[in-house]
Write a protein that holds these residues in place. Structure first.
Motif, PDB file in Angstrom:
ATOM      1  N   GLY A  10       1.111  -1.074   0.312  1.00 51.11           N
ATOM      2  CA  GLY A  10       0.363   0.006  -0.176  1.00 51.11           C
ATOM      3  C   GLY A  10       1.061   1.559   0.014  1.00 51.11           C
ATOM      4  N   LEU A  11       1.917   1.847   1.056  1.00 54.18           N
ATOM      5  CA  LEU A  11       3.066   2.140   1.128  1.00 54.18           C
ATOM      6  C   LEU A  11       3.527   2.599  -0.708  1.00 54.18           C
ATOM      7  CD1 LEU A  11       4.800   1.668   4.525  1.00 54.18           C
ATOM      8  CD2 LEU A  11       2.987   3.716   4.493  1.00 54.18           C
ATOM      9  N   ALA A  12       4.165   1.346  -1.117  1.00 53.03           N
ATOM     10  CA  ALA A  12       4.430   2.199  -2.041  1.00 53.03           C
ATOM     11  C   ALA A  12       3.657   2.290  -3.034  1.00 53.03           C
ATOM     12  CB  ALA A  12       4.969   0.623  -2.671  1.00 53.03           C
ATOM     13  N   THR A  13       2.220   1.778  -2.855  1.00 52.08           N
ATOM     14  CA  THR A  13       1.294   2.186  -4.799  1.00 52.08           C
ATOM     15  C   THR A  13       1.238   3.272  -4.420  1.00 52.08           C
ATOM     16  OG1 THR A  13       0.633   0.193  -4.809  1.00 52.08           O
ATOM     17  CG2 THR A  13      -0.566   1.760  -5.480  1.00 52.08           C
ATOM     18  N   ALA A  14       1.484   4.310  -3.188  1.00 52.88           N
ATOM     19  CA  ALA A  14       0.162   5.460  -2.940  1.00 52.88           C
ATOM     20  C   ALA A  14       1.558   6.280  -3.839  1.00 52.88           C
ATOM     21  CB  ALA A  14       0.218   5.653  -1.811  1.00 52.88           C
ATOM     22  N   LEU A  15       2.766   5.551  -2.822  1.00 55.41           N
ATOM     23  CA  LEU A  15       4.260   6.868  -3.507  1.00 55.41           C
ATOM     24  C   LEU A  15       4.602   6.612  -4.637  1.00 55.41           C
ATOM     25  CD1 LEU A  15       6.665   8.364  -2.458  1.00 55.41           C
ATOM     26  CD2 LEU A  15       7.966   6.148  -1.779  1.00 55.41           C
ATOM     27  N   LEU A  16       4.822   5.065  -5.335  1.00 59.96           N
ATOM     28  CA  LEU A  16       4.720   5.649  -6.137  1.00 59.96           C
ATOM     29  C   LEU A  16       3.409   6.795  -7.287  1.00 59.96           C
ATOM     30  CD1 LEU A  16       5.516   2.089  -6.890  1.00 59.96           C
ATOM     31  CD2 LEU A  16       6.727   3.779  -7.403  1.00 59.96           C
ATOM     32  N   ALA A  17       2.262   6.454  -7.292  1.00 59.88           N
ATOM     33  CA  ALA A  17       1.580   6.976  -7.657  1.00 59.88           C
ATOM     34  C   ALA A  17       1.709   8.098  -7.326  1.00 59.88           C
ATOM     35  CB  ALA A  17       0.179   6.799  -7.013  1.00 59.88           C
ATOM     36  N   ALA A  18       2.263   8.778  -6.411  1.00 61.25           N
ATOM     37  CA  ALA A  18       2.272  10.198  -5.408  1.00 61.25           C
ATOM     38  C   ALA A  18       3.111  10.659  -6.931  1.00 61.25           C
ATOM     39  CB  ALA A  18       1.999  10.165  -4.590  1.00 61.25           C
ATOM     40  N   ARG A  19       4.572  10.057  -6.545  1.00 55.02           N
ATOM     41  CA  ARG A  19       5.760  10.385  -7.933  1.00 55.02           C
ATOM     42  C   ARG A  19       5.365  10.827  -9.538  1.00 55.02           C
ATOM     43  NH1 ARG A  19      10.613   9.098  -4.321  1.00 55.02           N
ATOM     44  NH2 ARG A  19       9.912   9.920  -2.738  1.00 55.02           N
ATOM     45  N   ARG A  20       3.976  10.669  -9.508  1.00 56.66           N
ATOM     46  CA  ARG A  20       3.708  10.409 -10.949  1.00 56.66           C
ATOM     47  C   ARG A  20       2.608  11.246 -11.447  1.00 56.66           C
ATOM     48  NH1 ARG A  20       5.746   6.890 -14.781  1.00 56.66           N
ATOM     49  NH2 ARG A  20       7.676   5.584 -13.984  1.00 56.66           N
ATOM     50  N   GLY A  21       2.248  12.414 -10.026  1.00 55.82           N
ATOM     51  CA  GLY A  21       1.266  13.495 -10.565  1.00 55.82           C
ATOM     52  C   GLY A  21      -0.268  13.212  -9.858  1.00 55.82           C
ATOM     53  N   HIS A  22      -0.206  12.285  -9.026  1.00 61.54           N
ATOM     54  CA  HIS A  22      -1.434  11.260  -8.369  1.00 61.54           C
ATOM     55  C   HIS A  22      -1.282  12.116  -7.217  1.00 61.54           C
ATOM     56  CE1 HIS A  22      -2.304   9.408 -12.647  1.00 61.54           C
ATOM     57  NE2 HIS A  22      -1.248   8.902 -12.362  1.00 61.54           N
ATOM     58  N   THR A  23      -3.280  11.842  -6.529  1.00 62.64           N
ATOM     59  CA  THR A  23      -3.219  12.353  -5.212  1.00 62.64           C
ATOM     60  C   THR A  23      -3.609  10.500  -4.619  1.00 62.64           C
ATOM     61  OG1 THR A  23      -5.343  12.243  -5.576  1.00 62.64           O
ATOM     62  CG2 THR A  23      -4.091  14.289  -5.594  1.00 62.64           C
ATOM     63  N   ALA A  24      -3.208  10.105  -3.696  1.00 65.82           N
ATOM     64  CA  ALA A  24      -3.434   8.678  -3.418  1.00 65.82           C
ATOM     65  C   ALA A  24      -3.621   9.117  -1.265  1.00 65.82           C
ATOM     66  CB  ALA A  24      -1.998   8.133  -2.855  1.00 65.82           C
TER      67      ALA A  24
END
Length: 486
Positions: A10-24
Protein backbone atom coordinates in the motif's frame (compact mmCIF):
# COMPACT_ATOMS: atom_id res chain seq x y z
CA UNK A 1 -6.56 7.04 -5.59
CA UNK A 2 -7.70 5.35 -2.39
CA UNK A 3 -5.42 2.63 -1.00
CA UNK A 4 -6.66 0.01 1.47
CA UNK A 5 -3.76 -1.02 3.71
CA UNK A 6 -0.60 0.71 4.87
CA UNK A 7 1.84 -2.17 4.54
CA UNK A 8 4.64 -2.41 1.99
CA UNK A 9 2.32 -2.82 -1.01
CA UNK A 10 0.00 0.00 0.00
CA UNK A 11 2.73 2.46 0.90
CA UNK A 12 4.64 1.72 -2.31
CA UNK A 13 1.55 2.06 -4.49
CA UNK A 14 0.65 5.42 -2.97
CA UNK A 15 4.20 6.74 -3.19
CA UNK A 16 4.76 5.62 -6.78
CA UNK A 17 1.41 7.10 -7.83
CA UNK A 18 2.14 10.39 -6.07
CA UNK A 19 5.51 10.62 -7.82
CA UNK A 20 3.59 10.45 -11.10
CA UNK A 21 1.32 13.35 -10.18
CA UNK A 22 -1.66 11.57 -8.62
CA UNK A 23 -3.21 12.14 -5.21
CA UNK A 24 -3.32 9.15 -2.88
CA UNK A 25 -4.95 8.43 0.47
CA UNK A 26 -3.87 5.38 2.49
CA UNK A 27 -6.28 3.79 5.00
CA UNK A 28 -4.58 1.61 7.61
CA UNK A 29 -6.49 -0.13 10.40
CA UNK A 30 -3.51 -0.13 12.79
CA UNK A 31 -3.30 3.12 14.73
CA UNK A 32 0.48 2.94 14.94
CA UNK A 33 2.83 3.98 12.15
CA UNK A 34 6.39 2.80 11.50
CA UNK A 35 9.10 5.12 12.74
CA UNK A 36 12.88 5.04 12.86
CA UNK A 37 13.19 3.27 16.24
CA UNK A 38 13.66 0.03 14.35
CA UNK A 39 14.23 -2.42 17.21
CA UNK A 40 11.32 -1.07 19.24
CA UNK A 41 8.98 -1.19 16.27
CA UNK A 42 10.17 -4.62 15.25
CA UNK A 43 10.27 -6.47 18.57
CA UNK A 44 7.66 -4.64 20.66
CA UNK A 45 4.91 -3.77 18.16
CA UNK A 46 2.14 -6.38 18.24
CA UNK A 47 0.70 -6.63 14.73
CA UNK A 48 -1.89 -9.44 14.70
CA UNK A 49 -3.00 -8.48 11.21
CA UNK A 50 0.55 -8.84 9.87
CA UNK A 51 1.98 -11.92 11.62
CA UNK A 52 4.74 -12.22 9.03
CA UNK A 53 6.16 -8.82 10.03
CA UNK A 54 8.55 -10.39 12.57
CA UNK A 55 9.63 -13.17 10.25
CA UNK A 56 12.77 -12.84 8.11
CA UNK A 57 12.52 -10.83 4.90
CA UNK A 58 14.89 -10.25 2.03
CA UNK A 59 14.54 -8.08 -1.05
CA UNK A 60 15.46 -9.81 -4.26
CA UNK A 61 17.07 -8.12 -7.22
CA UNK A 62 13.64 -7.52 -8.80
CA UNK A 63 12.48 -5.47 -5.80
CA UNK A 64 15.81 -3.68 -5.52
CA UNK A 65 15.63 -2.73 -9.20
CA UNK A 66 12.23 -1.05 -8.71
CA UNK A 67 13.53 0.90 -5.74
CA UNK A 68 16.69 2.03 -7.48
CA UNK A 69 14.87 3.06 -10.65
CA UNK A 70 11.69 4.61 -9.23
CA UNK A 71 12.35 5.30 -5.55
CA UNK A 72 16.10 5.91 -5.17
CA UNK A 73 15.55 7.92 -2.01
CA UNK A 74 13.83 4.93 -0.38
CA UNK A 75 16.71 2.68 -1.39
CA UNK A 76 19.22 5.17 0.03
CA UNK A 77 17.22 5.51 3.25
CA UNK A 78 17.22 1.74 3.72
CA UNK A 79 20.99 1.69 3.42
CA UNK A 80 21.22 4.59 5.87
CA UNK A 81 19.08 2.64 8.33
CA UNK A 82 21.48 -0.28 8.16
CA UNK A 83 20.38 -2.51 5.26
CA UNK A 84 23.18 -4.49 3.63
CA UNK A 85 23.68 -5.59 0.03
CA UNK A 86 25.27 -8.83 -1.15
CA UNK A 87 25.92 -9.91 -4.71
CA UNK A 88 25.13 -13.55 -5.42
CA UNK A 89 28.42 -14.12 -7.24
CA UNK A 90 30.38 -12.97 -4.18
CA UNK A 91 30.06 -16.58 -3.06
CA UNK A 92 33.22 -17.28 -5.08
CA UNK A 93 36.65 -16.16 -3.93
CA UNK A 94 37.11 -14.51 -7.33
CA UNK A 95 33.96 -13.14 -8.91
CA UNK A 96 33.57 -14.37 -12.50
CA UNK A 97 33.72 -11.83 -15.35
CA UNK A 98 30.60 -9.66 -15.38
CA UNK A 99 27.81 -10.13 -17.87
CA UNK A 100 24.82 -7.91 -18.67
CA UNK A 101 22.21 -8.37 -15.97
CA UNK A 102 24.67 -9.31 -13.23
CA UNK A 103 24.10 -5.90 -11.65
CA UNK A 104 20.61 -7.01 -10.58
CA UNK A 105 21.68 -10.24 -8.87
CA UNK A 106 21.95 -8.46 -5.53
CA UNK A 107 20.15 -9.20 -2.27
CA UNK A 108 19.04 -6.25 -0.15
CA UNK A 109 19.19 -7.65 3.36
CA UNK A 110 16.93 -5.96 5.90
CA UNK A 111 13.99 -6.57 8.17
CA UNK A 112 10.58 -5.64 6.83
CA UNK A 113 10.39 -2.71 9.27
CA UNK A 114 13.38 -1.06 7.53
CA UNK A 115 11.53 -0.93 4.21
CA UNK A 116 8.29 0.17 5.87
CA UNK A 117 10.08 2.97 7.71
CA UNK A 118 11.82 4.20 4.56
CA UNK A 119 8.57 4.17 2.58
CA UNK A 120 6.68 5.97 5.35
CA UNK A 121 9.33 8.69 5.63
CA UNK A 122 9.17 9.32 1.89
CA UNK A 123 5.37 9.26 1.73
CA UNK A 124 4.95 11.74 4.58
CA UNK A 125 7.09 14.23 2.68
CA UNK A 126 5.22 13.74 -0.60
CA UNK A 127 2.67 16.42 -1.57
CA UNK A 128 -0.77 15.11 -2.41
CA UNK A 129 -0.71 12.12 -0.07
CA UNK A 130 -2.62 11.45 3.14
CA UNK A 131 -1.92 8.67 5.63
CA UNK A 132 -4.95 7.72 7.73
CA UNK A 133 -3.89 5.44 10.57
CA UNK A 134 -6.44 3.79 12.82
CA UNK A 135 -9.08 4.04 10.09
CA UNK A 136 -10.12 0.57 8.86
CA UNK A 137 -12.12 0.21 5.67
CA UNK A 138 -15.56 -1.24 6.43
CA UNK A 139 -17.09 -1.25 2.96
CA UNK A 140 -16.99 -0.13 -0.64
CA UNK A 141 -19.32 2.25 -2.42
CA UNK A 142 -20.35 1.11 -5.87
CA UNK A 143 -22.52 2.14 -8.78
CA UNK A 144 -24.50 -0.16 -11.04
CA UNK A 145 -23.84 -0.20 -14.73
CA UNK A 146 -22.36 -2.67 -17.15
CA UNK A 147 -21.89 -6.34 -16.44
CA UNK A 148 -20.08 -5.75 -13.13
CA UNK A 149 -20.41 -3.16 -10.35
CA UNK A 150 -18.12 -0.14 -10.52
CA UNK A 151 -16.42 0.84 -7.27
CA UNK A 152 -16.58 4.58 -6.66
CA UNK A 153 -15.02 4.82 -3.21
CA UNK A 154 -14.95 3.31 0.25
CA UNK A 155 -16.38 3.64 3.75
CA UNK A 156 -14.69 3.82 7.13
CA UNK A 157 -16.07 4.53 10.62
CA UNK A 158 -15.27 8.19 9.90
CA UNK A 159 -17.33 8.49 6.73
CA UNK A 160 -17.29 7.97 2.96
CA UNK A 161 -14.46 8.75 0.58
CA UNK A 162 -14.77 8.99 -3.20
CA UNK A 163 -11.96 8.05 -5.57
CA UNK A 164 -11.37 7.24 -9.20
CA UNK A 165 -9.52 4.03 -8.25
CA UNK A 166 -9.49 1.86 -5.13
CA UNK A 167 -6.38 -0.26 -4.61
CA UNK A 168 -6.75 -3.29 -2.35
CA UNK A 169 -3.45 -3.64 -0.51
CA UNK A 170 -5.05 -5.11 2.60
CA UNK A 171 -2.99 -8.30 2.55
CA UNK A 172 -4.13 -11.88 2.83
CA UNK A 173 -6.18 -11.06 5.94
CA UNK A 174 -7.69 -7.86 4.61
CA UNK A 175 -11.17 -9.27 4.03
CA UNK A 176 -11.46 -8.09 0.43
CA UNK A 177 -13.80 -10.96 -0.45
CA UNK A 178 -16.43 -9.68 2.00
CA UNK A 179 -15.93 -6.11 0.77
CA UNK A 180 -16.57 -7.19 -2.82
CA UNK A 181 -19.61 -9.22 -1.81
CA UNK A 182 -20.99 -6.20 0.02
CA UNK A 183 -20.60 -4.16 -3.17
CA UNK A 184 -22.74 -6.65 -5.08
CA UNK A 185 -19.94 -8.46 -6.92
CA UNK A 186 -20.16 -12.10 -7.86
CA UNK A 187 -17.65 -14.30 -5.99
CA UNK A 188 -14.11 -14.19 -7.31
CA UNK A 189 -12.06 -17.34 -7.83
CA UNK A 190 -9.34 -18.15 -5.28
CA UNK A 191 -6.55 -20.61 -6.07
CA UNK A 192 -5.00 -21.98 -2.91
CA UNK A 193 -2.09 -24.36 -2.34
CA UNK A 194 -1.31 -25.48 1.20
CA UNK A 195 2.41 -25.74 1.87
CA UNK A 196 2.50 -28.10 4.83
CA UNK A 197 5.49 -26.20 6.21
CA UNK A 198 6.07 -24.90 9.74
CA UNK A 199 8.77 -22.32 10.49
CA UNK A 200 10.54 -21.59 13.76
CA UNK A 201 12.64 -18.44 13.80
CA UNK A 202 14.84 -16.69 16.34
CA UNK A 203 16.62 -13.35 15.99
CA UNK A 204 20.21 -12.68 17.04
CA UNK A 205 22.72 -9.82 16.95
CA UNK A 206 26.37 -10.34 16.06
CA UNK A 207 28.92 -9.18 18.65
CA UNK A 208 30.27 -5.65 18.32
CA UNK A 209 33.13 -5.55 15.88
CA UNK A 210 31.64 -8.41 13.87
CA UNK A 211 29.82 -6.77 11.01
CA UNK A 212 29.41 -9.81 8.81
CA UNK A 213 28.86 -13.50 9.29
CA UNK A 214 30.68 -16.29 7.50
CA UNK A 215 30.60 -16.30 3.71
CA UNK A 216 30.35 -20.07 3.82
CA UNK A 217 28.64 -22.43 4.36
CA UNK A 218 25.61 -21.64 2.24
CA UNK A 219 22.81 -20.14 4.29
CA UNK A 220 20.14 -22.76 3.46
CA UNK A 221 20.43 -26.50 3.93
CA UNK A 222 17.74 -29.14 3.96
CA UNK A 223 17.58 -32.69 5.15
CA UNK A 224 15.04 -35.41 4.48
CA UNK A 225 12.59 -34.16 7.13
CA UNK A 226 13.81 -30.72 8.30
CA UNK A 227 16.04 -27.87 7.26
CA UNK A 228 17.70 -24.70 8.41
CA UNK A 229 18.12 -21.26 6.89
CA UNK A 230 20.02 -18.17 8.06
CA UNK A 231 18.89 -14.70 7.00
CA UNK A 232 21.54 -11.99 7.41
CA UNK A 233 19.81 -8.67 7.97
CA UNK A 234 20.45 -5.07 8.97
CA UNK A 235 22.48 -3.66 11.87
CA UNK A 236 24.34 -6.92 12.68
CA UNK A 237 21.06 -8.80 13.05
CA UNK A 238 20.36 -12.19 11.59
CA UNK A 239 17.57 -14.74 11.89
CA UNK A 240 17.96 -18.49 12.16
CA UNK A 241 15.00 -20.50 10.91
CA UNK A 242 14.37 -24.21 11.33
CA UNK A 243 11.58 -25.66 9.23
CA UNK A 244 9.72 -28.97 9.27
CA UNK A 245 6.43 -30.42 8.09
CA UNK A 246 3.29 -29.36 9.94
CA UNK A 247 2.47 -33.02 10.50
CA UNK A 248 5.82 -33.81 12.12
CA UNK A 249 5.11 -34.65 15.79
CA UNK A 250 8.52 -33.30 16.86
CA UNK A 251 7.93 -29.76 15.63
CA UNK A 252 6.30 -28.44 18.83
CA UNK A 253 9.53 -29.02 20.77
CA UNK A 254 11.26 -26.42 18.57
CA UNK A 255 9.47 -23.65 20.47
CA UNK A 256 11.88 -24.27 23.34
CA UNK A 257 14.94 -22.03 22.78
CA UNK A 258 17.37 -24.71 23.96
CA UNK A 259 15.86 -27.35 21.70
CA UNK A 260 15.72 -24.86 18.83
CA UNK A 261 19.41 -23.98 19.09
CA UNK A 262 20.42 -27.62 19.43
CA UNK A 263 18.42 -28.42 16.30
CA UNK A 264 19.81 -25.44 14.37
CA UNK A 265 23.38 -26.43 15.24
CA UNK A 266 22.95 -29.80 13.56
CA UNK A 267 22.87 -27.97 10.19
CA UNK A 268 26.02 -26.31 8.78
CA UNK A 269 24.65 -22.75 8.43
CA UNK A 270 23.03 -22.78 11.87
CA UNK A 271 26.22 -23.97 13.54
CA UNK A 272 28.43 -21.52 11.66
CA UNK A 273 26.36 -18.47 12.61
CA UNK A 274 25.52 -19.47 16.19
CA UNK A 275 29.19 -20.20 16.89
CA UNK A 276 29.96 -16.49 16.40
CA UNK A 277 28.72 -15.73 19.91
CA UNK A 278 25.63 -13.81 18.85
CA UNK A 279 23.17 -12.44 21.40
CA UNK A 280 19.61 -13.81 21.14
CA UNK A 281 17.05 -11.01 20.84
CA UNK A 282 13.76 -12.87 20.69
CA UNK A 283 11.96 -15.98 21.71
CA UNK A 284 11.37 -18.67 19.11
CA UNK A 285 8.74 -17.26 16.75
CA UNK A 286 6.60 -19.95 15.17
CA UNK A 287 4.42 -19.74 12.11
CA UNK A 288 2.66 -22.43 10.13
CA UNK A 289 -0.38 -23.24 8.08
CA UNK A 290 0.90 -21.01 5.30
CA UNK A 291 -0.33 -21.28 1.76
CA UNK A 292 0.19 -19.87 -1.68
CA UNK A 293 -2.96 -17.99 -2.59
CA UNK A 294 -3.86 -16.41 -5.92
CA UNK A 295 -6.94 -14.26 -5.28
CA UNK A 296 -7.50 -11.53 -7.88
CA UNK A 297 -10.91 -9.81 -7.97
CA UNK A 298 -11.78 -11.96 -10.98
CA UNK A 299 -13.13 -15.34 -12.02
CA UNK A 300 -13.10 -17.38 -15.20
CA UNK A 301 -15.08 -14.69 -16.99
CA UNK A 302 -12.65 -11.93 -16.02
CA UNK A 303 -12.76 -9.13 -13.41
CA UNK A 304 -15.81 -9.15 -11.14
CA UNK A 305 -15.58 -5.40 -10.57
CA UNK A 306 -14.22 -2.24 -12.14
CA UNK A 307 -12.66 0.70 -10.33
CA UNK A 308 -10.71 -1.63 -8.03
CA UNK A 309 -7.47 -3.61 -8.42
CA UNK A 310 -5.44 -5.64 -5.94
CA UNK A 311 -1.71 -5.57 -5.18
CA UNK A 312 0.61 -7.43 -2.83
CA UNK A 313 -0.71 -10.32 -0.76
CA UNK A 314 -4.27 -9.31 -1.54
CA UNK A 315 -3.54 -10.50 -5.08
CA UNK A 316 -0.69 -13.03 -4.83
CA UNK A 317 0.26 -14.32 -1.41
CA UNK A 318 3.37 -16.50 -1.63
CA UNK A 319 5.06 -18.64 0.98
CA UNK A 320 8.29 -16.89 2.05
CA UNK A 321 10.72 -19.69 1.17
CA UNK A 322 11.74 -18.04 -2.12
CA UNK A 323 11.36 -14.45 -0.89
CA UNK A 324 9.21 -13.40 -3.85
CA UNK A 325 6.49 -11.46 -2.00
CA UNK A 326 7.99 -7.97 -1.90
CA UNK A 327 9.15 -8.16 -5.52
CA UNK A 328 5.72 -9.15 -6.80
CA UNK A 329 4.14 -6.42 -4.65
CA UNK A 330 6.46 -3.72 -6.01
CA UNK A 331 5.92 -4.88 -9.58
CA UNK A 332 2.16 -4.56 -9.10
CA UNK A 333 2.46 -1.18 -7.35
CA UNK A 334 4.62 0.13 -10.18
CA UNK A 335 2.17 -1.14 -12.80
CA UNK A 336 -0.76 0.61 -11.09
CA UNK A 337 1.18 3.88 -10.79
CA UNK A 338 2.32 3.78 -14.43
CA UNK A 339 -1.22 3.28 -15.74
CA UNK A 340 -3.17 5.43 -13.28
CA UNK A 341 -3.54 8.21 -15.90
CA UNK A 342 -5.91 6.01 -17.90
CA UNK A 343 -9.66 5.58 -17.36
CA UNK A 344 -9.21 3.65 -14.12
CA UNK A 345 -12.97 3.27 -13.54
CA UNK A 346 -13.55 1.46 -16.82
CA UNK A 347 -13.92 -2.31 -17.24
CA UNK A 348 -11.09 -2.12 -19.76
CA UNK A 349 -8.65 -0.90 -17.11
CA UNK A 350 -9.56 -3.75 -14.76
CA UNK A 351 -9.30 -6.26 -17.61
CA UNK A 352 -5.94 -4.92 -18.72
CA UNK A 353 -4.51 -5.08 -15.21
CA UNK A 354 -5.82 -8.62 -14.73
CA UNK A 355 -4.24 -9.72 -18.02
CA UNK A 356 -0.94 -8.14 -16.97
CA UNK A 357 -1.06 -9.95 -13.60
CA UNK A 358 -1.72 -13.30 -15.27
CA UNK A 359 1.13 -12.70 -17.67
CA UNK A 360 3.67 -11.24 -15.25
CA UNK A 361 2.92 -12.43 -11.71
CA UNK A 362 1.10 -15.74 -12.09
CA UNK A 363 4.05 -17.71 -13.56
CA UNK A 364 6.17 -16.87 -10.52
CA UNK A 365 3.28 -17.76 -8.22
CA UNK A 366 3.01 -21.13 -9.96
CA UNK A 367 6.76 -21.66 -9.59
CA UNK A 368 6.52 -21.00 -5.85
CA UNK A 369 3.54 -23.33 -5.44
CA UNK A 370 5.29 -26.13 -7.29
CA UNK A 371 8.50 -25.74 -5.30
CA UNK A 372 6.63 -25.77 -1.99
CA UNK A 373 4.67 -28.87 -2.96
CA UNK A 374 7.92 -30.72 -3.64
CA UNK A 375 9.51 -29.61 -0.37
CA UNK A 376 6.39 -30.41 1.65
CA UNK A 377 6.12 -33.90 0.22
CA UNK A 378 9.80 -34.59 0.87
CA UNK A 379 9.62 -33.45 4.49
CA UNK A 380 6.40 -35.39 5.10
CA UNK A 381 7.92 -38.57 3.68
CA UNK A 382 11.11 -38.10 5.71
CA UNK A 383 9.14 -37.58 8.91
CA UNK A 384 7.01 -40.65 8.24
CA UNK A 385 3.81 -38.63 7.99
CA UNK A 386 3.38 -38.87 4.21
CA UNK A 387 3.57 -41.44 1.47
CA UNK A 388 6.83 -42.51 -0.16
CA UNK A 389 8.28 -40.42 -2.93
CA UNK A 390 7.15 -41.39 -6.41
CA UNK A 391 10.14 -42.31 -8.64
CA UNK A 392 9.43 -39.46 -11.08
CA UNK A 393 9.21 -36.90 -8.30
CA UNK A 394 12.32 -38.27 -6.60
CA UNK A 395 14.25 -37.96 -9.85
CA UNK A 396 13.11 -34.35 -10.38
CA UNK A 397 14.02 -33.52 -6.78
CA UNK A 398 17.46 -35.05 -7.27
CA UNK A 399 18.03 -32.99 -10.42
CA UNK A 400 16.93 -29.78 -8.66
CA UNK A 401 19.16 -30.49 -5.66
CA UNK A 402 22.09 -31.27 -7.98
CA UNK A 403 21.67 -27.92 -9.71
CA UNK A 404 21.72 -26.17 -6.34
CA UNK A 405 24.86 -28.00 -5.20
CA UNK A 406 26.61 -27.59 -8.56
CA UNK A 407 25.94 -23.85 -8.41
CA UNK A 408 28.10 -23.60 -5.28
CA UNK A 409 31.08 -24.71 -7.35
CA UNK A 410 30.29 -23.51 -10.87
CA UNK A 411 29.85 -19.77 -11.56
CA UNK A 412 27.86 -20.38 -14.76
CA UNK A 413 25.32 -22.54 -12.95
CA UNK A 414 25.25 -20.09 -10.04
CA UNK A 415 24.47 -17.25 -12.43
CA UNK A 416 21.54 -19.21 -13.91
CA UNK A 417 20.23 -20.05 -10.45
CA UNK A 418 20.59 -16.43 -9.33
CA UNK A 419 18.72 -15.17 -12.38
CA UNK A 420 15.81 -17.40 -11.43
CA UNK A 421 16.02 -16.51 -7.75
CA UNK A 422 15.94 -12.78 -8.51
CA UNK A 423 13.03 -13.13 -10.96
CA UNK A 424 15.17 -12.06 -13.90
CA UNK A 425 14.57 -15.20 -15.98
CA UNK A 426 12.00 -18.02 -15.67
CA UNK A 427 13.35 -21.42 -14.61
CA UNK A 428 12.11 -23.12 -17.75
CA UNK A 429 14.46 -20.96 -19.82
CA UNK A 430 17.41 -20.47 -17.47
CA UNK A 431 17.77 -24.13 -16.55
CA UNK A 432 17.20 -25.33 -20.12
CA UNK A 433 20.34 -23.54 -21.28
CA UNK A 434 22.57 -26.23 -22.85
CA UNK A 435 25.63 -24.95 -20.98
CA UNK A 436 23.85 -25.22 -17.64
CA UNK A 437 22.43 -28.67 -18.40
CA UNK A 438 25.84 -29.96 -19.51
CA UNK A 439 27.61 -28.66 -16.41
CA UNK A 440 25.03 -30.12 -14.02
CA UNK A 441 25.11 -33.47 -15.84
CA UNK A 442 28.92 -33.49 -15.62
CA UNK A 443 28.74 -32.68 -11.90
CA UNK A 444 26.38 -35.62 -11.34
CA UNK A 445 28.47 -37.97 -13.49
CA UNK A 446 31.45 -37.40 -11.19
CA UNK A 447 29.27 -38.30 -8.16
CA UNK A 448 27.39 -41.47 -9.10
CA UNK A 449 26.51 -42.30 -5.50
CA UNK A 450 25.46 -38.80 -4.49
CA UNK A 451 22.29 -38.57 -2.42
CA UNK A 452 20.53 -35.21 -1.98
CA UNK A 453 19.10 -33.75 1.21
CA UNK A 454 21.50 -35.41 3.63
CA UNK A 455 22.46 -32.29 5.58
CA UNK A 456 21.72 -32.33 9.27
CA UNK A 457 20.93 -35.19 11.66
CA UNK A 458 19.36 -38.53 10.89
CA UNK A 459 15.89 -39.23 12.22
CA UNK A 460 16.93 -41.00 15.47
CA UNK A 461 19.26 -38.11 16.34
CA UNK A 462 16.53 -35.58 15.56
CA UNK A 463 13.96 -37.34 17.73
CA UNK A 464 16.44 -37.57 20.58
CA UNK A 465 17.24 -33.85 20.58
CA UNK A 466 13.56 -32.85 20.20
CA UNK A 467 12.36 -35.15 22.99
CA UNK A 468 12.09 -33.23 26.29
CA UNK A 469 14.28 -34.60 29.05
CA UNK A 470 12.07 -35.44 32.03
CA UNK A 471 12.90 -33.51 35.17
CA UNK A 472 13.79 -35.89 38.01
CA UNK A 473 11.17 -35.87 40.74
CA UNK A 474 12.39 -34.36 43.98
CA UNK A 475 12.12 -36.53 47.05
CA UNK A 476 9.65 -35.11 49.60
CA UNK A 477 11.38 -33.12 52.32
CA UNK A 478 10.57 -33.86 55.99
CA UNK A 479 8.70 -31.20 57.84
CA UNK A 480 10.70 -29.23 60.41
CA UNK A 481 10.35 -30.48 63.97
CA UNK A 482 8.19 -28.60 66.47
CA UNK A 483 11.20 -27.51 68.41
CA UNK A 484 12.83 -26.11 65.29
CA UNK A 485 9.73 -24.06 64.45
CA UNK A 486 9.33 -22.61 67.93
Amino acid sequence: MLVIGGGVAGLATALLAARRGHTAEVFERDARAPGTALDRDFFDWRRPGVPQAVQPHVLLGAARAVLRAELPDVHAEMLRLGARERHELDWFDVRPPARPGDEDLVLLQARRIVLESALTTALRAEPGTVLRYGEPVTGLTAAAGGAEPRVTGLRTPSGRYAGDLVVDAGGRRGGSQSLLAGAGCRPSAVERHRTGLAYFCRWYRLPRGTDEGPRRPWTVTGGAFAGCAVFPSDNRLFAVTVFAHTGDPTRAALRDPAVFEAAARTFPPGAAWLDLGAEPLSEVLATGGLDNRWSPPADGRGPVVSGLVAVGDALAHTNPTLGQGTSLALWAADRVARTAHRDTASPGFAAGYHAWALRTLKPWFDFQAGADTAVGERLAAGAGTGGPDRPDRADRARQAAALFECALEDPEVMRARARVRHLAEPPGRAYADPVVRTRVARWLAHRPGWTPHTAGPDRPQWEKLTTPTPTPARAPQPLPSTSARS
